[in-house]
Design a protein around this motif. Structure first.
Motif, PDB file in Angstrom:
ATOM      1  N   THR A 172       1.383  -1.051  -0.070  1.00 27.71           N
ATOM      2  CA  THR A 172      -0.006   0.110   0.114  1.00 27.71           C
ATOM      3  C   THR A 172       0.612   1.127  -0.198  1.00 27.71           C
ATOM      4  N   THR A 173       0.527   2.657  -0.355  1.00 24.64           N
ATOM      5  CA  THR A 173       0.888   3.870  -0.421  1.00 24.64           C
ATOM      6  C   THR A 173      -0.001   4.122   1.133  1.00 24.64           C
ATOM      7  N   ASP A 174      -0.286   3.759   1.526  1.00 23.93           N
ATOM      8  CA  ASP A 174      -1.064   4.512   3.137  1.00 23.93           C
ATOM      9  C   ASP A 174      -1.860   5.519   2.386  1.00 23.93           C
ATOM     10  N   LYS A 175      -2.260   5.903   1.256  1.00 27.58           N
ATOM     11  CA  LYS A 175      -2.219   7.223   0.960  1.00 27.58           C
ATOM     12  C   LYS A 175      -2.867   8.179   2.270  1.00 27.58           C
ATOM     13  N   ASP A 176      -4.068   7.913   2.431  1.00 28.28           N
ATOM     14  CA  ASP A 176      -4.808   8.553   3.670  1.00 28.28           C
ATOM     15  C   ASP A 176      -4.462   8.695   5.212  1.00 28.28           C
ATOM     16  N   ASP A 177      -3.394   7.623   5.395  1.00 24.71           N
ATOM     17  CA  ASP A 177      -2.927   7.676   6.442  1.00 24.71           C
ATOM     18  C   ASP A 177      -3.948   6.495   7.714  1.00 24.71           C
ATOM     19  N   GLU A 178      -3.969   5.768   7.081  1.00 28.52           N
ATOM     20  CA  GLU A 178      -5.469   5.021   7.826  1.00 28.52           C
ATOM     21  C   GLU A 178      -4.637   3.450   8.113  1.00 28.52           C
ATOM     22  N   LEU A 179      -3.384   3.903   8.590  1.00 30.54           N
ATOM     23  CA  LEU A 179      -2.491   2.094   8.932  1.00 30.54           C
ATOM     24  C   LEU A 179      -2.895   2.868  10.369  1.00 30.54           C
ATOM     25  N   LYS A 180      -2.770   3.891  10.624  1.00 30.34           N
ATOM     26  CA  LYS A 180      -2.634   4.731  11.968  1.00 30.34           C
ATOM     27  C   LYS A 180      -3.782   4.425  12.893  1.00 30.34           C
ATOM     28  N   ILE A 181      -4.947   4.038  12.562  1.00 27.97           N
ATOM     29  CA  ILE A 181      -6.121   2.784  12.968  1.00 27.97           C
ATOM     30  C   ILE A 181      -5.958   2.028  14.198  1.00 27.97           C
ATOM     31  N   ASP A 182      -6.261   1.467  15.045  1.00 29.20           N
ATOM     32  CA  ASP A 182      -5.880   0.272  15.909  1.00 29.20           C
ATOM     33  C   ASP A 182      -6.326  -0.607  15.234  1.00 29.20           C
ATOM     34  N   THR A 183      -7.762  -0.746  14.147  1.00 27.54           N
ATOM     35  CA  THR A 183      -8.025  -1.877  14.005  1.00 27.54           C
ATOM     36  C   THR A 183      -7.058  -2.474  12.911  1.00 27.54           C
ATOM     37  N   ASN A 184      -6.820  -1.571  11.776  1.00 31.21           N
ATOM     38  CA  ASN A 184      -5.925  -1.694  11.044  1.00 31.21           C
ATOM     39  C   ASN A 184      -4.237  -1.820  11.520  1.00 31.21           C
ATOM     40  N   ARG A 185      -4.090  -1.422  12.610  1.00 34.84           N
ATOM     41  CA  ARG A 185      -2.590  -1.863  13.711  1.00 34.84           C
ATOM     42  C   ARG A 185      -3.052  -3.117  13.793  1.00 34.84           C
ATOM     43  N   TYR A 186      -3.830  -3.980  14.283  1.00 37.27           N
ATOM     44  CA  TYR A 186      -4.029  -5.103  14.378  1.00 37.27           C
ATOM     45  C   TYR A 186      -3.887  -5.875  13.439  1.00 37.27           C
ATOM     46  N   ILE A 187      -4.840  -5.650  12.326  1.00 36.99           N
ATOM     47  CA  ILE A 187      -4.721  -6.964  11.409  1.00 36.99           C
ATOM     48  C   ILE A 187      -3.430  -6.655  10.760  1.00 36.99           C
ATOM     49  N   LEU A 188      -2.171  -5.710  10.919  1.00 39.19           N
ATOM     50  CA  LEU A 188      -0.733  -5.354   9.991  1.00 39.19           C
ATOM     51  C   LEU A 188      -0.174  -6.703  11.248  1.00 39.19           C
ATOM     52  N   LEU A 189      -0.178  -6.101  12.309  1.00 41.47           N
ATOM     53  CA  LEU A 189       1.007  -6.825  13.066  1.00 41.47           C
ATOM     54  C   LEU A 189       0.581  -7.949  13.992  1.00 41.47           C
ATOM     55  N   HIS A 190      -0.593  -8.065  13.858  1.00 44.27           N
ATOM     56  CA  HIS A 190      -1.653  -9.925  14.111  1.00 44.27           C
ATOM     57  C   HIS A 190      -2.060 -10.708  13.360  1.00 44.27           C
ATOM     58  N   VAL A 191      -2.542 -10.301  12.287  1.00 44.49           N
ATOM     59  CA  VAL A 191      -3.343 -11.244  10.941  1.00 44.49           C
ATOM     60  C   VAL A 191      -2.061 -11.127   9.647  1.00 44.49           C
ATOM     61  N   ILE A 192      -1.724 -10.332   8.832  1.00 48.92           N
ATOM     62  CA  ILE A 192      -1.534 -10.754   7.621  1.00 48.92           C
ATOM     63  C   ILE A 192       0.061 -10.942   7.799  1.00 48.92           C
ATOM     64  N   ASP A 193       1.119 -11.729   7.318  1.00 51.53           N
ATOM     65  CA  ASP A 193       1.930 -11.651   7.501  1.00 51.53           C
ATOM     66  C   ASP A 193       3.476 -10.097   7.797  1.00 51.53           C
ATOM     67  N   TYR A 194       2.564  -9.779   6.639  1.00 53.37           N
ATOM     68  CA  TYR A 194       3.787  -8.843   5.953  1.00 53.37           C
ATOM     69  C   TYR A 194       3.490  -7.467   5.774  1.00 53.37           C
ATOM     70  N   THR A 195       3.244  -6.260   5.540  1.00 52.58           N
ATOM     71  CA  THR A 195       3.091  -5.357   5.290  1.00 52.58           C
ATOM     72  C   THR A 195       4.076  -4.245   4.124  1.00 52.58           C
ATOM     73  N   PHE A 196       3.860  -3.977   3.512  1.00 54.96           N
ATOM     74  CA  PHE A 196       5.073  -3.341   2.304  1.00 54.96           C
ATOM     75  C   PHE A 196       4.587  -1.729   2.210  1.00 54.96           C
ATOM     76  N   ILE A 197       5.153  -0.651   2.584  1.00 54.15           N
ATOM     77  CA  ILE A 197       4.270   0.214   2.589  1.00 54.15           C
ATOM     78  C   ILE A 197       5.698   1.226   1.418  1.00 54.15           C
ATOM     79  N   THR A 198       4.788   1.558   0.034  1.00 52.56           N
ATOM     80  CA  THR A 198       5.832   1.869  -0.813  1.00 52.56           C
ATOM     81  C   THR A 198       5.862   3.578  -1.058  1.00 52.56           C
TER      82      THR A 198
END
Length: 240
Positions: A172-198
């Motif tokens: 993702t580009t994280d265009k709108d800074d949505e990864l800072k939202i706790d729900t998304n933070r949980y998914i990134l750190l505890h569910v998805i294997d890896y996230t790459f920000i471009t």
């Protein structure tokens, strides 16, 4: 697999050609460098190419959202393809694909079978050549809204139904800074294997935000290692 509204082929083909020319002219053919500025030149240079296809502003804006997303998938694909081609070790081990036809060829490995075949959010596949096994599913999104939960859902379903270990990677580009939202933070750190920000600035700001809020947690360093900048993608491929 593609679902919903699809960017017209003639428009997407034109955008890809323009993108390739920009990469060649302004980035010396380096797709990794180019994708780090994707949002900037996509909005400034590529968006206006929809004018001849859509006279209505509302239709044009709606079409651009889908076309930009499809172009971003292409940009991610070109990064990985170039890295694999130019690295002898990786090239001997892996291939990368994003065509619908090729994705369908691997349906037995990626589809969830329940009455019918249900395909996860798979934009790009990395396949181990010798075994012809899907090793990585990549999901690409410039902006998230509620769609990151869809990616998380597919990760859980793949874990439950597949014998072979398949990594699910989010780009993702994280265009709108949505990864800072706790729900998304949980998914990134505890569910998805890896996230790459471009986007480098978005990546830096995100890590600063996480560190400020959760840096004192005992497992912080371990979990934060799952969120990476796109420049680390080559090293990651070598760990597969």
């Amino acid at each position: 697999m593609r679902r919903g509204f699809i960017c017209k082929k003639e428009i997407l083909d034109k955008l890809k050609k323009i993108y390739d020319k920009i990469v060649e002219k302004e980035y010396n053919g380096n797709y990794l460098s180019a994708i780090q500025n994707f949002d900037t030149f996509a909005e400034a240079t590529l968006r206006d190419n929809l004018l001849k296809f859509y006279k209505n502003q509302r239709s044009r804006d709606q079409a651009w959202k889908t076309c930009k997303g499809s172009l971003y998938e292409y940009a991610v694909f070109k990064v990985i393809e170039q890295i694999i081609i130019e690295d002898n070790e990786l090239n001997s081990m892996f291939m990368v694909t994003m065509s619908d036809k090729d994705l369908y060829n691997y349906k037995d490995q990626v589809a969830i079978k329940n009455w019918t075949e249900i395909f996860p959010d798979a934009d790009i596949l990395i396949v181990e050549k010798n075994k012809n096994l899907v090793r990585v599913i990549i999901s690409c999104k410039t902006s998230l809204r509620e769609r990151l939960t869809e990616t998380a859902f597919w990760k859980r379903e793949i874990e439950k139904t597949k014998n072979e270990k398949i990594l699910l990677i989010f780009m993702t580009t994280d265009k709108d800074d949505e990864l800072k939202i706790d729900t998304n933070r949980y998914i990134l750190l505890h569910v998805i294997d890896y996230t790459f920000i471009t986007d480098r600035s978005k990546y830096t700001k995100l890590l600063e935000s996480y560190k400020k809020k959760y840096g004192n947690r005992e497992d912080f360093q371990k979990l934060i290692s799952k969120v990476r900048f796109i420049a680390d993608i080559k090293d990651f491929l070598h760990t597969l």
